[in-house]
Design a protein around this motif. Structure first.
Motif, short mmCIF file in Angstrom:
data_model
loop_
_atom_site.label_atom_id
_atom_site.label_comp_id
_atom_site.label_asym_id
_atom_site.label_seq_id
_atom_site.Cartn_x
_atom_site.Cartn_y
_atom_site.Cartn_z
N PHE A 33 0.90 -1.09 -0.15
CA PHE A 33 0.04 -0.15 0.19
C PHE A 33 0.81 1.16 0.24
O PHE A 33 1.81 1.41 0.71
CB PHE A 33 -0.94 0.14 1.67
N TYR A 35 0.44 5.34 1.00
CA TYR A 35 -0.49 6.35 1.82
C TYR A 35 0.11 7.51 1.78
O TYR A 35 1.48 7.73 1.65
CB TYR A 35 -0.56 5.80 3.23
N GLN A 41 -2.23 14.88 10.07
CA GLN A 41 -3.37 14.29 9.76
C GLN A 41 -2.96 12.69 9.75
O GLN A 41 -1.91 12.36 9.79
CB GLN A 41 -3.79 14.66 8.25
N GLY A 42 -3.88 11.93 9.38
CA GLY A 42 -3.80 10.44 9.58
C GLY A 42 -3.40 10.14 8.00
O GLY A 42 -3.56 10.93 6.88
N PHE A 106 4.63 -0.98 8.30
CA PHE A 106 5.05 0.53 7.56
C PHE A 106 6.62 0.78 7.59
O PHE A 106 7.32 0.38 8.36
CB PHE A 106 4.25 1.45 8.35
N GLY A 107 6.82 1.38 6.49
CA GLY A 107 8.15 2.02 6.38
C GLY A 107 8.09 3.20 7.29
O GLY A 107 6.88 3.59 7.71
N ASN A 108 9.34 4.07 7.20
CA ASN A 108 9.27 5.39 8.26
C ASN A 108 8.95 6.22 7.23
O ASN A 108 8.64 7.45 7.71
CB ASN A 108 10.72 5.31 8.56
N TYR B 36 -3.00 1.53 15.82
CA TYR B 36 -1.61 1.79 15.50
C TYR B 36 -0.78 2.69 16.20
O TYR B 36 -1.69 3.75 16.64
CB TYR B 36 -1.45 2.06 14.01
N GLN B 38 2.60 5.22 16.55
CA GLN B 38 3.96 5.84 15.80
C GLN B 38 4.81 6.64 16.84
O GLN B 38 4.44 7.66 17.34
CB GLN B 38 3.55 6.69 14.72
N GLU B 42 9.76 6.90 13.88
CA GLU B 42 9.68 5.68 13.58
C GLU B 42 8.37 5.44 12.51
O GLU B 42 7.58 6.31 12.70
CB GLU B 42 9.60 4.56 14.77
N GLY B 43 8.19 4.33 12.00
CA GLY B 43 7.11 4.28 11.47
C GLY B 43 5.79 3.64 12.16
O GLY B 43 5.96 3.39 13.23
N LEU B 44 4.56 3.61 11.56
CA LEU B 44 3.61 2.92 12.25
C LEU B 44 3.56 1.58 12.37
O LEU B 44 4.15 0.93 11.72
CB LEU B 44 2.12 3.47 11.54
N LEU B 46 1.44 -1.95 14.38
CA LEU B 46 0.34 -2.25 14.90
C LEU B 46 0.42 -2.27 16.27
O LEU B 46 1.52 -3.20 16.66
CB LEU B 46 -0.13 -3.58 14.21
N PHE B 89 -3.02 6.08 16.20
CA PHE B 89 -4.06 5.86 15.22
C PHE B 89 -5.01 4.85 15.08
O PHE B 89 -4.64 3.72 15.27
CB PHE B 89 -3.26 5.91 13.68
N SER B 93 -10.85 -1.95 8.77
CA SER B 93 -10.76 -2.37 7.41
C SER B 93 -12.05 -3.22 7.17
O SER B 93 -12.35 -4.15 8.13
CB SER B 93 -9.54 -3.47 7.55
N ILE B 101 -9.53 -1.65 1.91
CA ILE B 101 -8.35 -0.65 2.21
C ILE B 101 -8.54 -0.01 3.56
O ILE B 101 -9.30 0.42 3.97
CB ILE B 101 -8.54 0.31 1.15
N PRO B 102 -7.61 -0.20 4.30
CA PRO B 102 -7.48 0.22 5.74
C PRO B 102 -7.60 2.04 5.78
O PRO B 102 -6.95 2.55 4.95
CB PRO B 102 -6.10 -0.20 6.39
N THR B 103 -8.71 2.15 6.47
CA THR B 103 -8.98 3.84 6.64
C THR B 103 -8.39 4.14 8.16
O THR B 103 -8.70 3.26 9.29
CB THR B 103 -10.27 4.07 6.51
N PHE B 104 -7.72 5.30 8.07
CA PHE B 104 -7.03 5.73 9.26
C PHE B 104 -7.81 6.98 9.88
O PHE B 104 -8.08 7.94 9.02
CB PHE B 104 -5.68 5.80 8.87
N GLY B 105 -7.87 7.00 10.92
CA GLY B 105 -8.11 8.36 11.69
C GLY B 105 -6.82 9.39 11.74
O GLY B 105 -6.15 8.95 11.25
N ARG B 106 -7.10 10.54 12.10
CA ARG B 106 -6.06 11.49 12.14
C ARG B 106 -4.82 11.43 12.92
O ARG B 106 -3.94 12.16 13.08
CB ARG B 106 -6.69 12.90 12.05
N GLY B 107 -5.35 10.56 14.06
CA GLY B 107 -4.09 10.45 15.06
C GLY B 107 -4.22 11.27 16.30
O GLY B 107 -4.84 12.19 16.03
#
Lengths: 115, 114
Positions: A33, A35, A41-42, A106-108, B36, B38, B42-44, B46, B89, B93, B101-107
């Motif tokens: 994926f 994004y 924002q998310g 996820f990547g960074n 998730y 973050q 670093e990356g997000l 789970l 976050f 899904s 497709i995973p839908t995310f909140g704004r965090g």
């Protein structure tokens, strides 16, 4: 190297330039994926691949955005004629199988700044 | 369409305080729900998930219960640590609705002070 790798980590482009962002998913991961994450924002969905097939590109904001994954592993997101509104962090994520069977990794991200 | 709404941040707490981060969702089908996290730089990754109503996901002292009647998946932790400072976050899904497709909140940013 176990994780999703994205390069470059940071990219500054002048308005109108083309950019290419690379994603190396975890070896063997089927789903990939892209994004886009604006500041504060998310993540917003751009496009989805299952192996080399691009199954969904409904989130690409314009025809300036193009993604490919020709051999079902590495993926490239290309943005042509960059605009200031393209400034964001671009996230790549992969998963082993179908989404409901395995989580996203996820990547960074690549932080793109268009000046 | 599908959407996720999270409470505004930042949430600022002292160490050992109780944490709740609210998350509600809208989905056309019967989604799986995720949190998730973050950490800085670093990356997000789970944190936990739940796939059906009344399921409780838990990990690292965090937990969230899938509440279909209130369409909610609030994140809780009984005693936060400085190391929990991160952005959280909520995501869904909805494979049953045809959109996997995973839908995310704004965090929601969490800041924990010693």
């Amino acid at each position: 190297g176990a994780g999703v790798s994205q390069s470059p980590r940071y990219k500054v482009a002048k308005r109108g330039q083309d950019v290419a962002l690379r994603c190396d998913p975890i070896s063997g991961h089927v789903s990939l994926f892209w994004y886009q994450q604006a500041l504060g924002q998310g993540p917003e969905f751009l496009t989805y691949f299952q192996n080399e097939a691009q199954l969904d590109k409904s989130g690409l904001p314009s025809d300036r955005f193009f993604a490919e994954r020709p051999e079902g592993s590495v993926s490239t997101l290309k943005i042509q004629r960059t605009q200031q509104e393209d400034s964001a962090v671009y996230l790549c994520a992969s998963s082993l199988r179908r989404l409901e069977e395995s989580p996203l990794h996820f990547g960074n991200g690549t932080r793109l700044t268009v000046t | 369409g599908n959407s996720v709404t999270q409470m505004e941040g930042p949430v600022t707490l002292s160490e050992e305080a109780f944490l709740t981060i609210n998350c509600t969702y809208t989905a056309t089908g019967y989604p799986s729900l995720f949190w998730y996290v973050q950490y800085p730089g670093e990356g997000l990754q789970l944190l936990l998930k739940a796939t059906k109503a009344d399921d409780k996901g838990s990990n690292k002292g965090f937990e969230a219960t899938y509440r279909k009647e209130t369409t909610s998946f609030h994140l809780e932790k009984g005693s936060v640590q400085v190391s929990d400072s991160a952005v959280y976050f909520c995501a869904l899904s909805d494979t049953s609705g045809g959109s996997y497709i995973p839908t995310f909140g704004r965090g929601t940013s969490l800041i924990v002070h010693p």
